[in-house]
Design a protein around this motif. Structure first.
Motif, PDB file in Angstrom:
ATOM      1  N   ASN A 104       0.858  -1.312  -0.019  1.00 27.12           N
ATOM      2  CA  ASN A 104       0.062   0.084   0.015  1.00 27.12           C
ATOM      3  C   ASN A 104       0.784   1.216   0.017  1.00 27.12           C
ATOM      4  OD1 ASN A 104      -2.763  -0.493  -0.174  1.00 27.12           O
ATOM      5  ND2 ASN A 104      -2.571  -1.396   2.059  1.00 27.12           N
ATOM      6  N   ARG A 105       1.990   1.205  -0.079  1.00 22.52           N
ATOM      7  CA  ARG A 105       2.888   2.353   0.285  1.00 22.52           C
ATOM      8  C   ARG A 105       3.826   2.703  -1.154  1.00 22.52           C
ATOM      9  NH1 ARG A 105       4.216   4.101   5.294  1.00 22.52           N
ATOM     10  NH2 ARG A 105       3.084   2.775   7.028  1.00 22.52           N
ATOM     11  N   ASN A 106       3.797   1.678  -2.182  1.00 18.80           N
ATOM     12  CA  ASN A 106       4.338   1.996  -3.459  1.00 18.80           C
ATOM     13  C   ASN A 106       3.560   1.588  -4.765  1.00 18.80           C
ATOM     14  OD1 ASN A 106       4.538  -0.831  -3.323  1.00 18.80           O
ATOM     15  ND2 ASN A 106       6.514  -0.995  -4.061  1.00 18.80           N
ATOM     16  N   GLY A 135     -17.530  -1.473   7.917  1.00 17.78           N
ATOM     17  CA  GLY A 135     -16.778  -0.607   8.912  1.00 17.78           C
ATOM     18  C   GLY A 135     -15.270  -0.651   8.312  1.00 17.78           C
ATOM     19  N   ASP A 136     -14.664  -0.578   6.994  1.00 17.31           N
ATOM     20  CA  ASP A 136     -13.644  -0.633   6.686  1.00 17.31           C
ATOM     21  C   ASP A 136     -13.211   1.042   6.235  1.00 17.31           C
ATOM     22  OD1 ASP A 136     -11.039  -0.683   5.475  1.00 17.31           O
ATOM     23  OD2 ASP A 136     -11.621  -1.943   3.920  1.00 17.31           O
ATOM     24  N   HIS A 137     -12.412   1.782   7.021  1.00 17.22           N
ATOM     25  CA  HIS A 137     -12.231   2.850   6.808  1.00 17.22           C
ATOM     26  C   HIS A 137     -10.790   3.228   6.493  1.00 17.22           C
ATOM     27  CE1 HIS A 137     -16.124   4.579   8.333  1.00 17.22           C
ATOM     28  NE2 HIS A 137     -15.898   3.643   9.218  1.00 17.22           N
ATOM     29  N   GLU A 138      -9.989   2.064   5.980  1.00 12.04           N
ATOM     30  CA  GLU A 138      -8.535   2.179   5.796  1.00 12.04           C
ATOM     31  C   GLU A 138      -8.511   2.554   4.146  1.00 12.04           C
ATOM     32  OE1 GLU A 138      -6.641  -1.543   6.867  1.00 12.04           O
ATOM     33  OE2 GLU A 138      -6.899  -1.502   8.956  1.00 12.04           O
ATOM     34  N   GLU A 139      -7.279   3.110   3.931  1.00 10.55           N
ATOM     35  CA  GLU A 139      -6.841   3.307   2.531  1.00 10.55           C
ATOM     36  C   GLU A 139      -6.404   1.863   1.960  1.00 10.55           C
ATOM     37  OE1 GLU A 139      -3.924   6.329   1.890  1.00 10.55           O
ATOM     38  OE2 GLU A 139      -5.342   7.841   2.764  1.00 10.55           O
ATOM     39  N   HIS A 140      -6.848   1.947   0.576  1.00  7.72           N
ATOM     40  CA  HIS A 140      -6.556   0.605  -0.131  1.00  7.72           C
ATOM     41  C   HIS A 140      -6.086   1.120  -1.473  1.00  7.72           C
ATOM     42  CE1 HIS A 140      -8.597  -2.237   2.650  1.00  7.72           C
ATOM     43  NE2 HIS A 140      -9.722  -1.010   2.702  1.00  7.72           N
ATOM     44  N   HIS A 141      -4.758   0.415  -1.752  1.00  2.35           N
ATOM     45  CA  HIS A 141      -3.800   0.647  -3.040  1.00  2.35           C
ATOM     46  C   HIS A 141      -3.888  -0.647  -3.712  1.00  2.35           C
ATOM     47  CE1 HIS A 141      -3.797   4.887  -1.946  1.00  2.35           C
ATOM     48  NE2 HIS A 141      -3.255   4.640  -0.593  1.00  2.35           N
ATOM     49  N   LEU A 142      -4.226  -1.581  -3.007  1.00  4.30           N
ATOM     50  CA  LEU A 142      -3.983  -3.010  -3.623  1.00  4.30           C
ATOM     51  C   LEU A 142      -5.347  -3.478  -4.220  1.00  4.30           C
ATOM     52  CD1 LEU A 142      -1.517  -4.924  -1.415  1.00  4.30           C
ATOM     53  CD2 LEU A 142      -1.150  -3.554  -3.650  1.00  4.30           C
ATOM     54  N   CYS A 143      -5.403  -3.939  -5.203  1.00  8.05           N
ATOM     55  CA  CYS A 143      -6.725  -4.541  -5.983  1.00  8.05           C
ATOM     56  C   CYS A 143      -7.178  -5.708  -5.324  1.00  8.05           C
ATOM     57  CB  CYS A 143      -6.686  -4.531  -7.275  1.00  8.05           C
ATOM     58  SG  CYS A 143      -6.219  -3.055  -8.252  1.00  8.05           S
ATOM     59  N   ASP A 144      -8.380  -5.921  -5.159  1.00  7.59           N
ATOM     60  CA  ASP A 144      -9.217  -7.405  -4.556  1.00  7.59           C
ATOM     61  C   ASP A 144      -9.145  -8.334  -5.709  1.00  7.59           C
ATOM     62  OD1 ASP A 144      -9.291  -6.473  -1.855  1.00  7.59           O
ATOM     63  OD2 ASP A 144     -11.061  -5.558  -2.267  1.00  7.59           O
ATOM     64  N   ARG A 145      -8.937  -9.634  -5.546  1.00  5.73           N
ATOM     65  CA  ARG A 145      -9.385 -10.344  -6.503  1.00  5.73           C
ATOM     66  C   ARG A 145     -10.721 -10.549  -6.225  1.00  5.73           C
ATOM     67  NH1 ARG A 145      -6.032 -16.097  -6.595  1.00  5.73           N
ATOM     68  NH2 ARG A 145      -6.972 -16.023  -4.326  1.00  5.73           N
ATOM     69  N   PRO A 146     -11.565 -10.760  -7.447  1.00  5.75           N
ATOM     70  CA  PRO A 146     -13.133 -10.601  -7.324  1.00  5.75           C
ATOM     71  C   PRO A 146     -13.443 -11.878  -6.710  1.00  5.75           C
ATOM     72  CG  PRO A 146     -12.436 -10.157  -9.500  1.00  5.75           C
ATOM     73  CD  PRO A 146     -11.349 -10.311  -8.657  1.00  5.75           C
ATOM     74  N   ARG A 147     -12.838 -13.210  -6.600  1.00  3.53           N
ATOM     75  CA  ARG A 147     -13.199 -14.247  -5.731  1.00  3.53           C
ATOM     76  C   ARG A 147     -12.983 -14.211  -4.364  1.00  3.53           C
ATOM     77  NH1 ARG A 147      -8.595 -18.403  -7.526  1.00  3.53           N
ATOM     78  NH2 ARG A 147      -9.089 -17.424  -9.662  1.00  3.53           N
ATOM     79  N   ASP A 148     -12.176 -13.210  -3.862  1.00  2.97           N
ATOM     80  CA  ASP A 148     -11.949 -12.743  -2.519  1.00  2.97           C
ATOM     81  C   ASP A 148     -12.967 -11.822  -1.646  1.00  2.97           C
ATOM     82  OD1 ASP A 148      -9.628 -14.176  -2.874  1.00  2.97           O
ATOM     83  OD2 ASP A 148      -8.198 -12.458  -2.800  1.00  2.97           O
ATOM     84  N   LYS A 149     -13.960 -11.300  -2.467  1.00  2.00           N
ATOM     85  CA  LYS A 149     -15.155 -10.683  -2.258  1.00  2.00           C
ATOM     86  C   LYS A 149     -16.270 -11.383  -2.579  1.00  2.00           C
ATOM     87  CE  LYS A 149     -12.468  -7.565  -0.078  1.00  2.00           C
ATOM     88  NZ  LYS A 149     -12.434  -7.724   1.400  1.00  2.00           N
ATOM     89  N   PRO A 150     -16.867 -12.216  -2.338  1.00  2.00           N
ATOM     90  CA  PRO A 150     -17.972 -13.084  -2.924  1.00  2.00           C
ATOM     91  C   PRO A 150     -19.275 -12.369  -2.907  1.00  2.00           C
ATOM     92  CG  PRO A 150     -17.200 -14.021  -0.991  1.00  2.00           C
ATOM     93  CD  PRO A 150     -16.380 -13.066  -1.179  1.00  2.00           C
TER      94      PRO A 150
END
Length: 555
Positions: free
Chosen positions: A252-254, A365-380
């Motif tokens: 998330n830092r680069n 309840g997710d208020h964090e920053e996200h710079h890495l993509c989710d794989r669709p299978r990981d969020k059914p």
């Protein structure tokens, strides 16, 4: 020796001139600051090119649109055709239609440019839609990119309106039928519908002002808004940095990828010419919108089997599926069979698109920053919702051509309409369940691969006389990706500050729905270990690829 001294003096003069030029420009322009932007890293995955395809299609639209404005006459004044297309000679038509026919047959290269413009419009809307789907399925709309998601949805909405406005300008029989439907939609708005219709058409339908007004929208207001929002969108992409897929050396830092100059710019320039070339080939070999075969628009004639461009086909389908239903209230007739499918339904769909990032953040309840993509299978659940929405849209699109389907396959039109009505309710629910189960099955498969390794295809005989397949070690890069998945626990049913108990229970129930069904993998790598991967030596596990470029760390 003399030649070498001359070369040395010439080189010294060139360096002095270049240094003087850079210093002069840096005193007046942000040259030094721009140098850092030229080294900004961009990921190389093909899915990140979808937005560029939309951008370059828009550039082609601007170039061809400027050329077409030199010849098009946005007037509904009646004239008699006396041009080179003999089947229309002596036919009464508007100047808008006449000028479009002239562009097609009497202006050198006019038909090619017209068709490049039309194909570019279709690719532009398609690329924005697919780009939005990529952002949705990978979770790239989450903090800090909620504003960019809102801009993207607005761009998609403006592209739909811009496409419809341009599609309606030729005043042919097909586009006139679409304007007739638009007039009915405006009139269905309670209380103010007739006023809206009179304002848009300049009088009783078909009026004389609709084409000039659509022309002003099409070449001035809407392109200006699109250009402004595209600029803001690109600025935010640079400011917030690009998302990237999980992998060794990516955190998330680069950002790991190719620098903007020269690598990414060279690839992007090649993509622009590819898009331009493909659109030109399509325009040359695939005919689209042959208005001369439709004829000029007349209110007493309608084209049989008329179909709009795909991006408004879902509205046609929703109008065809809605049963006839109206209500009289205080002397006003509310036409629900037009208002609901053509006004309320699109409004609801875009409201959901605008609100979804904030809804998911509230539920999870997710208020964090996200710079890495989710794989669709990981969020059914998210993937299931996206697939259900695609199926919902697909049913409406097919329903927009129910007469064509009924005629082609010799089916009852009423039976087919009822099939689509039932499918509009059941098909998205079924698609959600199937997509969610597929995602969970893929998660289960990932856990098996982590525990047992990769199948080699080699079979050996066991001591007991049976047969077993041997497994090899999993690729380190893939193992890192599979182990990097982290799923938060569902929220407890405790209301936040300012929330009532019922809201807290609802939020906990939705959170359980989002995260309750999942397949946990072996413990992920600690955050410190993932970040220290950037400092690993080349060739060691956790190090970036040798030819990759890691951008500046997050501010």
């Amino acid at each position: 020796m003399l030649l070498q001294r001359k070369r040395a003096r010439a080189g010294a003069r060139a360096r002095h001139t270049a240094e003087h030029t850079v210093n002069w420009a840096d005193g007046r322009l942000p040259v030094s600051e721009g140098g850092g932007l030229l080294r900004k890293a961009f990921p190389e995955h093909w899915s990140f090119l979808l937005g560029e395809i939309a951008l370059y299609s828009f550039v082609v639209l601007l170039l061809t649109g400027v050329w077409l404005t030199l010849f098009f006459k946005p007037s509904m004044t009646e004239v008699l055709y006396d041009g080179s297309y003999e089947p229309l000679v002596g036919v009464s038509m508007s100047e808008a239609y006449r000028s479009t026919v002239d562009i097609s047959f009497d202006v050198r290269g006019g038909l090619l440019i017209r068709q490049v413009h039309h194909w570019a419009a279709l690719v532009f809307v398609s690329a924005i839609g697919v780009h939005l789907l990529r952002i949705f399925f990978t979770g790239a709309f989450r903090r800090p990119r909620e504003v960019n998601w809102l801009i993207g949805v607005t761009l998609f909405l403006l592209a739909l309106v811009e496409g419809f406005a341009g599609y309606s300008l030729p005043d042919d029989l097909l586009s006139g039928t679409g304007l007739r439907i638009a007039q009915g939609v405006l009139q269905s708005v309670p209380v103010v519908g007739t006023y809206l219709t009179m304002f848009a058409f300049g009088g009783q339908y078909p009026g004389h002002d609709i084409v000039p007004r659509l022309y002003s929208l099409h070449i001035l207001l809407l392109p200006g808004l699109l250009l402004a929002l595209v600029t803001v969108h690109l600025i935010l992409v640079f400011y917030l940095k690009h998302t990237q897929w999980a992998g060794r050396g990516r955190t998330n830092r680069n950002v790991v990828g190719k620098p903007l100059f020269p690598n990414f710019m060279a690839n992007s320039t090649g993509l622009f010419f590819t898009v331009f070339g493909v659109l030109t080939v399509l325009a040359a070999v695939a005919q689209i919108n042959p208005i001369w075969t439709y004829g000029p628009y007349r209110p007493d004639i309608i084209s049989s089997g008329s179909q709009p461009d795909w991006y408004v086909g879902f509205l046609e389908g929703s109008l065809r599926l809605m049963p006839p239903f109206e209500t009289a209230v205080a002397g006003h007739t509310v036409m629900w069979n037009v208002l609901v499918p053509a006004v309320l339904l699109p409004g609801a769909l875009f409201t959901v698109l605008y609100a979804y990032p904030f809804f998911e953040r509230w539920v999870t309840g997710d208020h964090e920053e996200h710079h890495l993509c989710d794989r669709p299978r990981d969020k059914p659940v998210r993937t299931g919702l996206g697939v259900a929405a695609i199926v919902f849209y697909g049913v409406l699109l097919l329903a927009g051509g129910n007469d064509i389907l009924a005629h082609t396959f010799q089916l009852s039109l009423n039976l087919l309409t009822w099939i689509f009505r039932i499918s509009l309710v059941l098909a998205p629910l079924l698609a959600f369940v199937v997509a969610k189960r597929v995602c969970l099955a893929l998660q289960e498969r990932d856990r098996e691969r982590l525990e047992e390794g990769e199948e080699t295809g080699e079979v050996h005989q066991t001591l007991a006389g049976g047969y077993a397949e041997s497994n090899g070690p999993l690729d380190p890069e893939e193992r890192h990706v599979l182990r990097s998945r982290r799923e938060p626990e569902p929220l407890a049913p405790s209301p936040q500050e300012g929330d009532g108990p019922h809201v807290g229970r609802l939020r906990a129930t939705l959170s359980e729905w989002y995260y309750g069904d999942r397949v946990d993998v072996e413990g992920g790598e600690p955050e410190q270990g993932r970040e220290s991967a950037l400092e690993a030596a080349p060739g060691q596990p956790g190090a970036p690829e040798r030819d990759a470029y890691s951008g500046e760390p997050e501010r």
